[in-house]
Design an enzyme around this catalytic site. Structure first.
Site, PDB file in Angstrom:
ATOM      1  N   ASP A 173     -10.110   5.520  -8.699  1.00 21.61           N
ATOM      2  CA  ASP A 173      -9.652   3.943  -8.436  1.00 21.61           C
ATOM      3  C   ASP A 173      -8.271   3.682  -8.834  1.00 21.61           C
ATOM      4  O   ASP A 173      -7.415   3.059  -8.040  1.00 21.61           O
ATOM      5  CB  ASP A 173     -10.762   3.002  -9.057  1.00 21.61           C
ATOM      6  N   HIS A 189     -17.302   1.351 -11.664  1.00 21.82           N
ATOM      7  CA  HIS A 189     -16.749   2.011 -10.436  1.00 21.82           C
ATOM      8  C   HIS A 189     -17.807   1.808  -9.233  1.00 21.82           C
ATOM      9  O   HIS A 189     -18.602   2.636  -9.049  1.00 21.82           O
ATOM     10  CB  HIS A 189     -16.943   3.542 -10.954  1.00 21.82           C
TER      11      HIS A 189
END
Ligand code: LMR
Length: 436
Positions: A248, A276
């Site tokens: 990410d 996440h």
């Protein structure tokens, strides 16, 4: 099953490969038995013989060997490393366990590990590959490709389906294996199915891995899987467990670079806060481009708050739409980045994101969850949380949402963390990056 036949001058025993594997590990590192060239028999068995004048230590262990995973093919052989000039400056071999080892992510990752790209050109490694009954053939295929790659630093490969065997003495555990969410499957079911896997793997790590093993959980939902894993491994420090949010961070850096029209190496200090999942918070408040705060370089703050944030949160899903499957190559790159961030000193003034146990954090985030935060490392495998970050109202609000989601996930897996009866009150919009 692989069988090694030793020359009588070394030992008269016909060994089961697990015994051979045991022997090779119980001899001093940089092993002492040297073998003549190997012959494969018609039945796929391996036979090898010891050149008598090269035997340095008694090779027979009289005690029963501990159960070991199966060493694979050419990796069941041992050599006299002292005869190899290039190995003299090598470090002590490290054991790296990988779950989901027959999957796509591992297929990218294993070859990076074996090449020396991750731990360095002087670091020999042993790969311990965990698969499932269903994937064991594929796992053999992976091991065969590793054999055929002739990586000098790859000294041992073993494969198996029992984490209690495969995780033996692991110093790194890269836990990738997880079930994807199937059609019609409730998120609570996914949490439970994968949670069971991670509870078992936590118990196995607790029982047989190195006490200082570093664990990186990749299988989704990775934050809560990491929490379950660490709760089932009370003898391993909780701070040694990570949930992978580096992918990410990399995605956020790429989007900021694109917007600012700079190469992505100019983007630093990017934090991913929280889960996440699609509630994760890519932090542009503290991020920098070419050393300047992002908000000074990118004047379109609405874009930062809305488009940028959503793009990063949902990048996994956008990729699935293109590929028809989850990201694999970039995930493996981000696992490499995550490891390297822990084994090399963090560049001055910068930091990296990783999901870690939140207890004791300086940001006022709830304790007892695995939450992605900004970290720095001295390069010793450990990390410290970065204290000098700004948390403004925008960030505070967003962080509260991802925190609430993780607390709900935690309540939903209480039966797997030893914290009582599970209550699943997950927010309706709780989604993995890939679920859209
Ligand atoms: C990703 O971020 O690419 C994956 O975690 C997506 C997913 O749901 O598998």
């Amino acid at each position: 099953m692989a069988v090694a036949q030793f020359n009588p001058n070394c030992t008269k025993t016909h060994l089961h490969s697990s015994q051979l594997s045991f022997l090779s590990r119980s001899l001093p590192r940089h092993r002492h038995c040297a073998f003549a060239p190997l012959h494969r028999t018609q039945h796929g068995k391996i036979s090898c013989s010891v050149a008598p004048n090269q035997v340095q230590v008694p090779a027979v262990q009289t005690q029963e060997p501990k159960s070991k995973p199966e060493c694979y093919g050419v990796f069941c052989l041992t050599y006299d490393l002292r005869a190899e000039e290039e190995t003299r400056s090598w470090k002590k071999l490290i054991n790296i366990a990988v779950s989901g080892a027959a999957g796509m992510i591992a297929n990218h990752l294993l070859f990076k590990l074996a090449s020396g790209e991750v731990f360095g050109p002087d670091q020999p490694i042993a790969l311990k590959l965990l698969g499932s009954e269903r994937s064991i053939q594929a796992l053999e295929g992976v091991a065969m490709e590793l054999e055929d790659s002739l990586f000098p630093l790859l000294r041992e490969v073993s494969i198996g389906i029992d984490p209690y065997e495969v995780f033996q003495d692991a110093e790194w555990a890269l836990l990738i294996g997880a079930k994807p969410r199937g059609p019609g499957m409730e998120r609570a079911d996914l949490l439970d199915i994968n949670g069971q896997i991670y509870a078992q793997q936590g118990r196995a790590l607790n029982a047989v891995a190195s006490r200082n093993v570093k664990v990186i959980v990749v299988g989704n939902p990775c934050n809560t899987n990491a929490l379950i894993c660490l709760k089932n491994a009370p003898n391993i420090p909780a701070r040694n467990f990570h949930a992978l949010t580096r992918l990410d961070e990399n995605r956020a850096k790429c989007q900021l670079a694109l917007k600012a029209g700079v190469f992505y190496d100019k983007v630093s200090n990017v934090t991913i806060w929280g889960n996440h999942s699609t509630t994760q918070v890519p932090d542009f408040v503290n991020a920098k481009i070419d050393g300047l705060p992002v908000k000074e370089v990118v004047k379109d703050h609405k874009w930062l708050e809305e488009e940028f944030t959503e793009k990063v949160q949902k990048r996994g899903g956008a990729l699935i739409q293109k590929w028809g499957r989850s990201s694999a190559a970039s995930t493996s790159v981000s696992i490499v980045d995550a490891i390297r961030s822990l084994i090399t000193p963090t560049p001055k003034g910068d930091w990296f994101s990783t999901g870690v146990y939140s207890t004791g954090n300086p940001y006022g985030i709830a304790e007892g969850i695995v939450f992605s935060m900004p970290c720095r490392s001295k390069g010793d495998g450990d990390y410290e949380l970065v204290k000098d970050v700004i948390i403004d109202d925008y960030l505070r609000q967003r962080i509260a949402k991802t925190e609430a989601e993780l607390l709900a996930e935690k309540r939903c897996v209480a039966h797997l963390t030893g914290e009582g009866i599970a209550v699943c009150d997950l927010p309706g919009d709780t989604m993995l990056p890939g679920e859209m």
